[in-house]
Design an enzyme around this catalytic site. Structure first.
Site, PDB file in Angstrom:
ATOM      1  N   CYS A 109      -1.322 -18.782   3.373  1.00  6.41           N
ATOM      2  CA  CYS A 109      -0.448 -19.757   2.877  1.00  6.41           C
ATOM      3  C   CYS A 109      -1.078 -21.305   2.827  1.00  6.41           C
ATOM      4  CB  CYS A 109       0.984 -19.952   3.675  1.00  6.41           C
ATOM      5  SG  CYS A 109       1.975 -18.137   3.508  1.00  6.41           S
TER       6      CYS A 109
HETATM    7  N1  NAD Z   1       2.032 -13.833   5.310  1.00 10.92           N
HETATM    8  C1  NAD Z   1       2.833 -14.989   5.415  1.00 10.92           C
HETATM    9  O1  NAD Z   1       2.952 -15.489   6.363  1.00 10.92           O
HETATM   10  C2  NAD Z   1       3.617 -15.420   4.215  1.00 10.92           C
HETATM   11  C3  NAD Z   1       4.872 -16.264   4.622  1.00 10.92           C
HETATM   12  C4  NAD Z   1       5.419 -16.656   3.647  1.00 10.92           C
HETATM   13  C5  NAD Z   1       5.125 -16.202   2.270  1.00 10.92           C
HETATM   14  N2  NAD Z   1       4.060 -15.424   2.007  1.00 10.92           N
HETATM   15  C6  NAD Z   1       3.876 -15.111   0.526  1.00 10.92           C
HETATM   16  O2  NAD Z   1       4.355 -13.865   0.281  1.00 10.92           O
HETATM   17  C7  NAD Z   1       3.235 -13.438  -0.689  1.00 10.92           C
HETATM   18  C8  NAD Z   1       2.934 -11.678  -0.091  1.00 10.92           C
HETATM   19  O3  NAD Z   1       2.138 -12.119   1.088  1.00 10.92           O
HETATM   20  P1  NAD Z   1       1.871 -11.138   2.230  1.00 10.92           P
HETATM   21  O4  NAD Z   1       1.053 -11.918   3.313  1.00 10.92           O
HETATM   22  O5  NAD Z   1       3.054 -10.206   2.518  1.00 10.92           O
HETATM   23  O6  NAD Z   1       0.483 -10.423   1.653  1.00 10.92           O
HETATM   24  P2  NAD Z   1      -0.048  -9.037   2.207  1.00 10.92           P
HETATM   25  O7  NAD Z   1      -1.463  -8.802   1.425  1.00 10.92           O
HETATM   26  O8  NAD Z   1       0.278  -8.736   3.845  1.00 10.92           O
HETATM   27  O9  NAD Z   1       1.078  -7.913   1.412  1.00 10.92           O
HETATM   28  C9  NAD Z   1       0.794  -7.698   0.109  1.00 10.92           C
HETATM   29  C10 NAD Z   1       0.909  -6.349  -0.357  1.00 10.92           C
HETATM   30  O10 NAD Z   1       1.210  -6.043  -1.415  1.00 10.92           O
HETATM   31  C11 NAD Z   1       0.428  -4.840  -1.939  1.00 10.92           C
HETATM   32  N3  NAD Z   1       0.345  -4.825  -3.411  1.00 10.92           N
HETATM   33  C12 NAD Z   1      -0.731  -5.453  -4.120  1.00 10.92           C
HETATM   34  N4  NAD Z   1      -0.711  -5.610  -5.430  1.00 10.92           N
HETATM   35  C13 NAD Z   1       0.365  -4.283  -5.520  1.00 10.92           C
HETATM   36  C14 NAD Z   1       0.767  -3.911  -6.900  1.00 10.92           C
HETATM   37  N5  NAD Z   1       0.467  -4.204  -7.964  1.00 10.92           N
HETATM   38  N6  NAD Z   1       1.869  -3.126  -6.581  1.00 10.92           N
HETATM   39  C15 NAD Z   1       2.233  -2.862  -5.289  1.00 10.92           C
HETATM   40  N7  NAD Z   1       1.901  -3.407  -4.557  1.00 10.92           N
HETATM   41  C16 NAD Z   1       0.834  -4.287  -4.364  1.00 10.92           C
HETATM   42  C17 NAD Z   1      -0.635  -4.809  -1.223  1.00 10.92           C
HETATM   43  O11 NAD Z   1      -1.316  -3.692  -0.988  1.00 10.92           O
HETATM   44  C18 NAD Z   1      -0.149  -5.201   0.219  1.00 10.92           C
HETATM   45  O12 NAD Z   1       0.142  -4.320   1.016  1.00 10.92           O
HETATM   46  C19 NAD Z   1       2.500 -14.188  -0.875  1.00 10.92           C
HETATM   47  O13 NAD Z   1       2.585 -14.769  -2.118  1.00 10.92           O
HETATM   48  C20 NAD Z   1       2.389 -15.008   0.260  1.00 10.92           C
HETATM   49  O14 NAD Z   1       1.943 -16.444  -0.236  1.00 10.92           O
HETATM   50  C21 NAD Z   1       3.350 -15.083   2.872  1.00 10.92           C
END
Ligand code: NAD
Length: 415
Positions: free
Chosen positions: A257
Site C-alpha cells: 500500500c
Molecule cells: N495487504 C494489505 O494490507 C492491504 C490493506 C488495505 C488494502 N489493500 C488493497 O487490497 C487489494 C488486495 O491486496 P492484497 O494484499 O489482499 O493482495 P494479495 O496479493 O495478497 O491477494 C490478491 C489475490 O487476488 C488473486 N487474484 C489476482 N488476479 C485475480 C483474478 N483475475 N481473479 C481472481 N483472483 C485474482 C491473487 O491470486 C491473490 O491471491 C489491493 O488493492 C491492496 O492495495 C491491501
C-alpha cells in the site's frame, strides 16, 4: 446471504472469514489453484488467519477458480491486487481480468463491491463499463459500490468487525445495499455520497502515513548530521497530549500500500494537470531511505577498518514489517541488493521469509549468522528475536528500527 469474494489474499481471506463467522455462506474465488486447494483443505496461508479459524467454517466457506459460481451470490466483493506498472503507473489489469469474467455471469439484483485500493473514478469509469457489458445497468439492475479495505496485517487491537467501514455507491440504492452488506460484519458502517469520495478517503489515509513517515525519515537523516538521537526527540515530542501524532523512522516504506498508493493519486492528478508535490516529495524521501541505511552500514564498517566489499552483513528481518512474511516493496530488498552490488557477503535471518530467490538467499539460522557476521543490521524487527542478545553476540550491530533503545553497548549504532 451468499457472498462471493474474488481474490483471496491478505484482504480477501480475512473478509471471507469474517462473513463466514457472521453466518453467511462464502464462496472465495482465486486464480491461484494452490490457494484454492489449501483453503478447501482447511489450511491458511495468511499469518493473521490460523487454521483453527477455518475449521469451524467448514461447509460455510469454500474456494473455487470458477467464475460461474459468482452467479449464485447475492454480493460479490473484488479484492484483487492494484500494483504499479513498470512505468510506476496504476496497473488495473487484475481488476479488469476479474471484472470481465464476472460480467459474463452477472445477474439482476446482485451487488458488486470493489475493495482494492485505487484512484478516484476507478469504480465508475473503469469497473462499471465492464460490468455493464452484461447488458445490465449499474445502480438499478445491479448495485455497484466502492468500500476500501483498511486491514493492517499483524494488528490485533482492531479487526474487520471493529474497524469502521466506508461505503460509497454509484446510486443511493447501491450505497444502501453496500451499507446493509457490511453491517453484517462491521460494528460501524460510514456512508459516503459517492464511490469517488470513498476511493479518495482510502488514499488520504495511506498518503497521510507516507508523508508523516517521510518527515521522520528526513529528521533521522538530519539528526545523524546533528549528532542528536532521533528516538529521544520523537519520544519527547510524543509526550504532548494533543496536536502531535507519533510516527517512527525506519529503513523506508514497504508493503503493497504505502509505497504504491501515492502514485495512484498522483497519476489521477496529472490527468487533471495538477501536480501534487507534497505527495511525490514524501515518496521520494522514503524511496531514498534504504540508500541512507546502506551508507550507515558502510560508515559503521569503515569505523572498524572494514570495507563493505567482502564484509559479512547479517540482515535481520526482510519482510516489510514485523510479524508478517510479506516482502512486497520491502526496503530490505533494496538494502540487500545494494550491499550485494557493493561486494558484501549478505546473509539474512527472518523466520517469516524462508527464501529470497531474487537475491539467491535462504534464511540462515540466527545463532550461526550472528557468529559469522561482521555486522548485524536490524532492518525489520520481528517479535521472535531477542535484540539485546543480538547486540551482545554480533561484533557490531546497527539498528534501523529503534528496538535497542535503552541499550548503551559500545558496539551498537542506531538510526
Ligand atoms: N495487504 C494489505 O494490507 C492491504 C490493506 C488495505 C488494502 N489493500 C488493497 O487490497 C487489494 C488486495 O491486496 P492484497 O494484499 O489482499 O493482495 P494479495 O496479493 O495478497 O491477494 C490478491 C489475490 O487476488 C488473486 N487474484 C489476482 N488476479 C485475480 C483474478 N483475475 N481473479 C481472481 N483472483 C485474482 C491473487 O491470486 C491473490 O491471491 C489491493 O488493492 C491492496 O492495495 C491491501
Amino acid at each position: 446471504m451468499r457472498i462471493g469474494i474474488i481474490g483471496l489474499g491478505y484482504v480477501g481471506l480475512p473478509l471471507a472469514v469474517a462473513f463466514g463467522e457472521a453466518g453467511c455462506e462464502v464462496v472465495g474465488l482465486d486464480v491461484d489453484q494452490g490457494k484454492v486447494d489449501q483453503l478447501n483443505a482447511g489450511r491458511s496461508y495468511i499469518e493473521d488467519i490460523p487454521d483453527a479459524a477455518l475449521a469451524p467454517l467448514a461447509g460455510k466457506l469454500r474456494a473455487t477458480t470458477d467464475y460461474d459460481e459468482m452467479a449464485e451470490c447475492d454480493a460479490v466483493i473484488i479484492c484483487v491486487p492494484t500494483p504499479l506498472s513498470d512505468a510506476r503507473e496504476p496497473d488495473l489489469s487484475y481488476m479488469i481480468e476479474s471484472a470481465e469474467p464476472l460480467a459474463k455471469v452477472l445477474r439482476a439484483g446482485q451487488l458488486v463491491v470493489l475493495e482494492s485500493t485505487t484512484y478516484p473514478g476507478t469504480t465508475r469509469d473503469r469497473l462499471l463499463p465492464i460490468l455493464e457489458t452484461s447488458g445490465l445497468t449499474a445502480g438499478s439492475d445491479f448495485h455497484l459500490a466502492f468500500s476500501p479495505e483498511r486491514i493492517d496485517p499483524g494488528r490485533t487491537d482492531y479487526t474487520v468487525k471493529t474497524t469502521p467501514k466506508l461505503v460509497g455507491g454509484v446510486t443511493e440504492a447501491s450505497t444502501e445495499a453496500a451499507r446493509k452488506l457490511y453491517a453484517e460484519i462491521c460494528d460501524t458502517v460510514v456512508v459516503l455520497s459517492t464511490p469517488e469520495a470513498a476511493e479518495l478517503s482510502k488514499l488520504l489515509e495511506n498518503i497521510f502515513r507516507s508523508v508523516n513517515i517521510a518527515l521522520v525519515n528526513e529528521l533521522a537523516q538530519l539528526c545523524d548530521r546533528l549528532e542528536i538521537d532521533v528516538w529521544e526527540v520523537i519520544d519527547a515530542a510524543s509526550t504532548k497530549p494533543f496536536g502531535f501524532m507519533r510516527f517512527d523512522p525506519g529503513p523506508g516504506m514497504g508493503g503493497h500500500c504505502l509505497p504504491v498508493d501515492p502514485f495512484y493519486l498522483a497519476f489521477r492528478a496529472r490527468q487533471l494537470d495538477f501536480y501534487p508535490e507534497f505527495i511525490e516529495l514524501a515518496g521520494k524521501v522514503n524511496q531514498a531511505q534504504p540508500g541512507f541505511c546502506v551508507e550507515r552500514i558502510e560508515r559503521a564498517l569503515n569505523a572498524v577498518r572494514k570495507p563493505v566489499n567482502g564484509s559479512r552483513v547479517l540482515v535481520l528481518g526482510v519482510s516489510y514489517k514485523g510479524g508478517v512474511g510479506d516482502v512486497r516493496e520491502s526496503p530490505a530488498l533494496k538494502i540487500v541488493g545494494r550491499l550485494q552490488d557493493l561486494g558484501a557477503e549478505v546473509a539474512y535471518h527472518d523466520s517469516f521469509v524462508p527464501e529470497l530467490p531474487g537475491h539467491g538467499l535462504s534464511c540462515v539460522d540466527l545463532e550461526a549468522g550472528l557468529a559469522e557476521c561482521d555486522i548485524a543490521a536490524i532492518v525489520t524487527a520481528h517479535p521472535d528475536v531477542d535484540y539485546d542478545h543480538v547486540v551482545a553476540t554480533a561484533p557490531l550491530t546497527i539498528d534501523f528500527r529503534g528496538v535497542t533503545r535503552g541499550n548503551d553497548a559500545d558496539n551498537l549504532i542506531r538510526l
